[in-house]
Design a protein around this motif. Structure first.
Motif, PDB file in Angstrom:
ATOM      1  N   PHE A  47      41.898  46.022  41.210  1.00 43.29           N
ATOM      2  CA  PHE A  47      42.705  46.667  40.173  1.00 43.29           C
ATOM      3  C   PHE A  47      43.057  45.629  39.110  1.00 43.29           C
ATOM      4  CE2 PHE A  47      46.894  47.310  38.333  1.00 43.29           C
ATOM      5  CZ  PHE A  47      46.801  48.609  37.838  1.00 43.29           C
ATOM      6  N   VAL A  48      42.892  46.007  37.828  1.00 46.20           N
ATOM      7  CA  VAL A  48      43.242  45.060  36.761  1.00 46.20           C
ATOM      8  C   VAL A  48      44.264  45.605  35.768  1.00 46.20           C
ATOM      9  CG1 VAL A  48      41.177  43.593  36.859  1.00 46.20           C
ATOM     10  CG2 VAL A  48      41.109  45.711  35.510  1.00 46.20           C
ATOM     11  N   ALA A  49      44.385  46.913  35.629  1.00 49.44           N
ATOM     12  CA  ALA A  49      45.339  47.442  34.634  1.00 49.44           C
ATOM     13  C   ALA A  49      45.533  48.934  34.834  1.00 49.44           C
ATOM     14  CB  ALA A  49      44.819  47.202  33.217  1.00 49.44           C
ATOM     15  N   GLU A  51      45.560  52.240  32.393  1.00 48.20           N
ATOM     16  CA  GLU A  51      45.068  52.533  31.034  1.00 48.20           C
ATOM     17  C   GLU A  51      46.201  52.559  30.023  1.00 48.20           C
ATOM     18  OE1 GLU A  51      41.631  55.182  29.982  1.00 48.20           O
ATOM     19  OE2 GLU A  51      42.188  56.027  31.940  1.00 48.20           O
ATOM     20  N   ILE A  52      47.378  53.032  30.442  1.00 52.53           N
ATOM     21  CA  ILE A  52      48.479  53.142  29.474  1.00 52.53           C
ATOM     22  C   ILE A  52      49.034  51.777  29.069  1.00 52.53           C
ATOM     23  CG2 ILE A  52      49.226  55.486  30.006  1.00 52.53           C
ATOM     24  CD1 ILE A  52      51.367  54.269  31.834  1.00 52.53           C
ATOM     25  N   GLU A  53      48.614  50.710  29.747  1.00 49.23           N
ATOM     26  CA  GLU A  53      48.993  49.377  29.281  1.00 49.23           C
ATOM     27  C   GLU A  53      48.202  48.979  28.037  1.00 49.23           C
ATOM     28  OE1 GLU A  53      49.978  46.297  32.514  1.00 49.23           O
ATOM     29  OE2 GLU A  53      48.457  47.576  33.449  1.00 49.23           O
ATOM     30  N   LEU A  54      47.103  49.693  27.775  1.00 50.21           N
ATOM     31  CA  LEU A  54      46.208  49.345  26.657  1.00 50.21           C
ATOM     32  C   LEU A  54      45.985  50.586  25.798  1.00 50.21           C
ATOM     33  CD1 LEU A  54      43.552  47.627  28.966  1.00 50.21           C
ATOM     34  CD2 LEU A  54      45.362  46.444  27.695  1.00 50.21           C
ATOM     35  N   TYR A  60      45.108  44.075  24.678  1.00 53.63           N
ATOM     36  CA  TYR A  60      44.557  43.362  25.828  1.00 53.63           C
ATOM     37  C   TYR A  60      45.678  42.933  26.778  1.00 53.63           C
ATOM     38  CZ  TYR A  60      46.221  39.003  23.715  1.00 53.63           C
ATOM     39  OH  TYR A  60      47.013  38.029  23.180  1.00 53.63           O
ATOM     40  N   LYS A  61      45.258  42.568  27.948  1.00 55.82           N
ATOM     41  CA  LYS A  61      46.169  42.072  28.976  1.00 55.82           C
ATOM     42  C   LYS A  61      45.414  40.979  29.729  1.00 55.82           C
ATOM     43  CE  LYS A  61      47.675  43.678  33.525  1.00 55.82           C
ATOM     44  NZ  LYS A  61      47.829  44.770  34.465  1.00 55.82           N
ATOM     45  N   THR A  62      46.082  39.890  30.051  1.00 58.84           N
ATOM     46  CA  THR A  62      45.440  38.877  30.889  1.00 58.84           C
ATOM     47  C   THR A  62      45.924  39.067  32.323  1.00 58.84           C
ATOM     48  OG1 THR A  62      47.183  37.276  30.440  1.00 58.84           O
ATOM     49  CG2 THR A  62      45.235  37.183  29.023  1.00 58.84           C
ATOM     50  N   VAL A  70      41.100  36.740  34.050  1.00 56.17           N
ATOM     51  CA  VAL A  70      40.320  37.705  33.265  1.00 56.17           C
ATOM     52  C   VAL A  70      41.163  38.260  32.127  1.00 56.17           C
ATOM     53  CG1 VAL A  70      38.851  38.406  35.219  1.00 56.17           C
ATOM     54  CG2 VAL A  70      40.940  39.707  34.717  1.00 56.17           C
ATOM     55  N   VAL A  71      40.450  38.826  31.150  1.00 56.16           N
ATOM     56  CA  VAL A  71      41.088  39.578  30.074  1.00 56.16           C
ATOM     57  C   VAL A  71      40.592  41.008  30.183  1.00 56.16           C
ATOM     58  CG1 VAL A  71      41.432  39.789  27.589  1.00 56.16           C
ATOM     59  CG2 VAL A  71      40.940  37.540  28.589  1.00 56.16           C
ATOM     60  N   VAL A  72      41.515  41.958  30.144  1.00 55.71           N
ATOM     61  CA  VAL A  72      41.167  43.373  30.111  1.00 55.71           C
ATOM     62  C   VAL A  72      41.515  43.855  28.715  1.00 55.71           C
ATOM     63  CG1 VAL A  72      41.354  45.566  31.336  1.00 55.71           C
ATOM     64  CG2 VAL A  72      42.053  43.452  32.477  1.00 55.71           C
TER      65      VAL A  72
END
Ligand code: FES
Ligand SMILES: [Fe+2]
Length: 416
Positions: A47-49, A51-54, A60-62, A70-72
């Motif tokens: 899991f990396v994020a 969707e509502i964070e972006l 982006y989010k690190t 990683v960068v998402v």
């Protein structure tokens, strides 16, 4: 030259089943390194994020896949991409902020510039200065993109993998685990807050804790004292994904001894009848879902957790840092259609969990209690026999079946 793969690490597993776990798996740095390669950079979804964070292009989010930074990012077409946070030139970290919005990724060191899909777009001084110097004529930009992950989303949850062999996300989750995610993300959610805490323990000790449903009424005395979650309540454990995923659930108020007295302010009493909460609104709740389940903890191999503790909803992701240190990230959420009262109740109940939570500060430290205890006992093993020695669904939460399941999946993937 490609990286030299780490070799399988010799570990003595005392039994063929997963009823014994050698303590060295929590203390051996070579095993930790191999996990990064085989599990986190191997054929598993991380899991990396959400969707509502972006929400917007360029957001982006690190974060991390295992301990790989990683960068998402959401690109201009709206697609979510995930790349290693490392410049393809000389390896500098590209982004340091936790989150933000950007047009492209431009490395601070020599200004190599990448688009939001991770493709190298320009190299400063590529043609030299006044046609002197610069990169060789046969330099091919397309061979120097950022390291890209595969990305899939399910009900707004974004997962990434660096392996071509990882099955599609829905197949990886399986039907029952997918259904539970769909149950929780049944309508638009909103993030209430995020935080993280450092755990001074190996990442697997926290994952064991999450999958160990029988410690709840023993370690968390707040739960049992105030009759919130007792093992006599209706509940069970599902184990899927070759053992690696689990879902433990229970229904508060389904054991006759407990009754529902916590619902009545002023009548909340502990077994000894001499404790009561000065402010019972802390645990005031409402039925969140029609199925009547009040507590549900789900884990997806290797390190994703979805929590429903009454009306406290959260995603937890456990990021390994080193063999005896990890960071636990929390995303607390509710629904967009929550009333102001429900919003308040979610926030209040969230005092029960988290690093200083009345029922979960113990989970943050218990791994360290183990880490300290086993330091010079690495030839010994943990005993996992509660509920039998098998890995299968359980009618009762007095079981270590899901913990055994984790080790079954771990051994299969690690080849040990
Ligand atoms: S290290 Fe990134 S441009 Fe040189
Ligand atoms: Fe716990």
């Amino acid at each position: 030259m490609s990286a030299t793969p780490t070799q399988p690490v010799e570990t003595q597993w005392p039994t063929a089943d997963s009823s014994r776990v050698p303590f060295s798996v929590f203390t051996d740095a070579a095993i930790y390194d191999r996990e990064q390669e085989v599990l986190f950079r191997g054929p598993n979804w991380s899991f990396v994020a959400m969707e509502i964070e972006l929400p917007k292009p360029g957001d982006y989010k690190t974060t991390f896949v295992g301990d790989s930074p990683v960068v998402v990012v959401r690109d201009k077409e709206g697609t979510i991409n995930c790349v290693i946070n490392r410049c393809a030139h000389r390896g500098s970290t590209l982004l340091f902020d936790g989150s933000g919005n950007t047009e492209d990724f431009t490395c601070a060191y020599h200004n190599w510039r990448y688009d939001l899909a991770g493709n190298l777009k320009s190299v400063a001084f590529q043609h030299g200065v006044r046609s002197v110097g610069g990169m060789p004529k046969d330099f091919e930009m397309c061979k120097h993109n950022l390291t890209k992950a595969r990305v899939e989303t399910y009900y707004g949850l974004v997962f990434a993998t660096f392996s071509d062999e990882t099955p599609p996300l829905v197949d990886y989750l399986g039907e029952r685990m997918s259904q539970h995610i769909a149950r929780v993300f049944n309508r638009p959610v909103k993030i209430l807050g995020t935080y993280s805490q450092i755990l001074h323990s190996n990442w697997k000790l926290y994952m064991e804790n999450v999958k160990d449903s029988y410690h709840a009424s023993l370690l968390h005395t707040f739960f049992s004292t105030f009759k919130l979650n007792r093992l006599s309540m209706e509940g069970g454990v599902l184990v899927d994904g070759g053992g690696g995923h689990h879902l433990s659930w229970s229904k508060r108020g389904t054991d006759s001894a407990a009754g529902t007295d916590y619902e009545k302010p002023g009548e909340l009493r502990a077994q000894l009848d001499d404790f009561s909460l000065a402010d019972p609104t802390l645990i005031k709740s409402w039925p969140e879902y029609e199925d009547g389940v009040t507590h549900a903890i789900q884990s997806i191999f290797p390190n994703f957790i979805l929590q429903q503790i009454q009306n406290s909803l959260a995603i937890r992701v456990l990021i390994p840092i080193s063999v005896d240190k990890s960071e636990l990230f929390w995303i607390m959420f509710g629904y967009q259609d929550d009333t102001p009262e429900q919003y308040d109740m979610r926030l209040r109940q969230s005092n029960l969990i988290g690093p200083a939570g009345l029922v979960s500060m113990e989970d943050g430290i218990i791994g360290n209690f183990i880490q300290r205890g086993i330091r010079r006992e690495t030839d010994k093993s943990a005993v996992l026999e509660m509920g039998g020695r098998q890995v299968e669904d359980q009618q009762s939460r007095v079981s270590e079946a899901a913990v055994r399941g984790f080790w079954k999946a771990y051994r299969a993937r690690m080849g040990v």
